[in-house]
Design a protein around this motif. Sequence first.
Motif, mmCIF file in Angstrom:
data_model
loop_
_atom_site.group_PDB
_atom_site.id
_atom_site.type_symbol
_atom_site.label_atom_id
_atom_site.label_comp_id
_atom_site.label_asym_id
_atom_site.label_seq_id
_atom_site.Cartn_x
_atom_site.Cartn_y
_atom_site.Cartn_z
ATOM 1 N N PHE A 1 13.279 9.496 -40.558
ATOM 2 C CA PHE A 1 13.122 10.886 -40.133
ATOM 3 C C PHE A 1 14.395 11.408 -39.462
ATOM 4 N N ILE A 2 14.974 10.615 -38.580
ATOM 5 C CA ILE A 2 16.200 11.026 -37.881
ATOM 6 C C ILE A 2 17.334 11.251 -38.868
ATOM 7 N N VAL A 3 17.475 10.355 -39.830
ATOM 8 C CA VAL A 3 18.530 10.485 -40.842
ATOM 9 C C VAL A 3 18.324 11.751 -41.674
ATOM 10 N N LEU A 4 17.080 11.985 -42.101
ATOM 11 C CA LEU A 4 16.787 13.165 -42.923
ATOM 12 C C LEU A 4 17.037 14.458 -42.149
ATOM 13 N N MET A 5 16.653 14.478 -40.879
ATOM 14 C CA MET A 5 16.888 15.671 -40.069
ATOM 15 C C MET A 5 18.387 15.910 -39.887
ATOM 16 N N TRP A 6 19.144 14.839 -39.707
ATOM 17 C CA TRP A 6 20.610 14.977 -39.577
ATOM 18 C C TRP A 6 21.194 15.560 -40.862
ATOM 19 N N LEU A 7 20.738 15.055 -42.006
ATOM 20 C CA LEU A 7 21.213 15.573 -43.285
ATOM 21 C C LEU A 7 20.843 17.037 -43.450
ATOM 22 N N PHE A 8 19.605 17.374 -43.089
ATOM 23 C CA PHE A 8 19.129 18.750 -43.253
ATOM 24 C C PHE A 8 19.924 19.714 -42.383
ATOM 25 N N ILE A 9 20.088 19.385 -41.114
ATOM 26 C CA ILE A 9 20.810 20.262 -40.186
ATOM 27 C C ILE A 9 22.273 20.378 -40.585
ATOM 28 N N ASN A 10 22.877 19.248 -40.968
ATOM 29 C CA ASN A 10 24.279 19.267 -41.381
ATOM 30 C C ASN A 10 24.471 20.113 -42.640
ATOM 31 N N ASP A 11 23.493 20.034 -43.551
ATOM 32 C CA ASP A 11 23.589 20.815 -44.784
ATOM 33 C C ASP A 11 23.416 22.305 -44.505
ATOM 34 N N ASN A 12 22.587 22.652 -43.530
ATOM 35 C CA ASN A 12 22.446 24.057 -43.153
ATOM 36 C C ASN A 12 23.777 24.639 -42.683
ATOM 37 N N ARG A 13 24.606 23.788 -42.093
ATOM 38 C CA ARG A 13 25.884 24.264 -41.555
ATOM 39 C C ARG A 13 26.979 24.282 -42.610
ATOM 40 N N HIS A 14 26.987 23.256 -43.476
ATOM 41 C CA HIS A 14 28.131 23.090 -44.374
ATOM 42 C C HIS A 14 27.794 23.259 -45.854
ATOM 43 N N HIS A 15 26.512 23.231 -46.214
ATOM 44 C CA HIS A 15 26.059 23.455 -47.598
ATOM 45 C C HIS A 15 26.766 22.523 -48.586
ATOM 46 N N ARG A 16 26.747 21.245 -48.274
ATOM 47 C CA ARG A 16 27.423 20.272 -49.129
ATOM 48 C C ARG A 16 26.456 19.459 -49.993
ATOM 49 N N LEU A 17 25.191 19.498 -49.671
ATOM 50 C CA LEU A 17 24.225 18.701 -50.421
ATOM 51 C C LEU A 17 23.648 19.490 -51.585
ATOM 52 N N ARG A 18 23.394 18.791 -52.675
ATOM 53 C CA ARG A 18 22.769 19.402 -53.839
ATOM 54 C C ARG A 18 21.252 19.358 -53.669
ATOM 55 N N THR A 19 20.584 20.344 -54.229
ATOM 56 C CA THR A 19 19.133 20.462 -54.086
ATOM 57 C C THR A 19 18.421 19.212 -54.614
ATOM 58 N N GLY A 20 17.564 18.654 -53.795
ATOM 59 C CA GLY A 20 16.833 17.442 -54.154
ATOM 60 C C GLY A 20 17.371 16.203 -53.469
ATOM 61 N N SER A 21 18.574 16.303 -52.906
ATOM 62 C CA SER A 21 19.221 15.130 -52.310
ATOM 63 C C SER A 21 18.416 14.547 -51.154
ATOM 64 N N ILE A 22 17.922 15.404 -50.277
ATOM 65 C CA ILE A 22 17.225 14.919 -49.082
ATOM 66 C C ILE A 22 15.946 14.181 -49.468
ATOM 67 N N PHE A 23 15.200 14.722 -50.414
ATOM 68 C CA PHE A 23 13.986 14.043 -50.854
ATOM 69 C C PHE A 23 14.315 12.702 -51.502
ATOM 70 N N LEU A 24 15.371 12.648 -52.294
ATOM 71 C CA LEU A 24 15.742 11.399 -52.953
ATOM 72 C C LEU A 24 16.198 10.351 -51.944
ATOM 73 N N VAL A 25 16.896 10.785 -50.901
ATOM 74 C CA VAL A 25 17.281 9.855 -49.831
ATOM 75 C C VAL A 25 16.035 9.316 -49.147
ATOM 76 N N TYR A 26 15.064 10.200 -48.898
ATOM 77 C CA TYR A 26 13.793 9.746 -48.324
ATOM 78 C C TYR A 26 13.144 8.692 -49.212
ATOM 79 N N LEU A 27 13.097 8.963 -50.507
ATOM 80 C CA LEU A 27 12.448 8.053 -51.446
ATOM 81 C C LEU A 27 13.090 6.673 -51.405
ATOM 82 N N ILE A 28 14.409 6.638 -51.373
ATOM 83 C CA ILE A 28 15.122 5.359 -51.335
ATOM 84 C C ILE A 28 14.921 4.665 -49.992
#
Length: 286
Positions: free
Chosen positions: A205-232
């Motif tokens: 959860f902490i990792v996913l929230m960090w990714l989400f917040i960081n992406d809100n600021r920098h828009h570097r992640l592609r759509t679906g990335s956060i869910f796929l990281v969760y899955l792994i």
Amino acid sequence: MFSGLIPTGDSLGHPLIAFQFTSPGEEILRLGSFRLKWYGVLIATAVLVGVNLSMRLAKSRNIDPEAIADLAIWLILGAIPAARLYYVAFEWQTYSQHPEQIIKIWEGGIAIHGAIIGGSIAATIFAKLKQLSFWQLADIVAPSVALGQTIGRWGNFFNSEAFGRPTEFPWKLYIPKDRRPFEYINSDYFHPTFLYESLWNLLVFIVLMWLFINDNRHHRLRTGSIFLVYLIAYSIGRFGVEGLRTDSLMFGSLRMAQVISLAGIAIGSIGLSWLYIRRRSLPDVV
């Protein structure tokens, strides 16, 4: 709930710190025939906290929070029955003798992999009907799922279920005799696998929230990335913890949770490769 920090000693006389967990029981209170159980309260809490968090995350992505509230209903209707049916299917030898127990979901017996499958199907239908990106919704919901699992796993503690093999580790879980597998009837303490998985899910959860917040600021992640990281990430933790459990759902000699976890790791890895190596978008409903 737990006995706390207990000074002990090993065979060499070195002091150890033990953390012994003992469930106070599965019920919070009983009034006549009404019984309020920890398991149900924790599941309800996980849902409410998760929905509230997802609505906040949706707002940060300029998606109507009310759409997430609607999605939550779909997820509940898809995930909980699927989680129960998945569990019952692999324990059919028991439930076939007592079919009236199938609907008693408040007494425990749901499988998170069934919930993920059912929830994903429900979310896909919802996204198609509302003409929203499934993967965008999945990214928003993923942190809440991890947090919900962190909370929900404590239901296993109160029910004295989903524990691991016997252990004399400094941290251990006491299991009453009537809840122990026959082969371990003389063992008092077991691996608190509910705690292992809860802590792992909290880290996810902490990792996913960090990714989400960081992406809100920098828009570097592609759509679906956060869910796929969760899955792994979830699948890696579940694979390891499952190897310790004494009550795994089995398909022949295979622990189904480990099989599904390997599939989750593979799907997540292929998805991320598709996004970042092939530089292509994931197939979507819109």
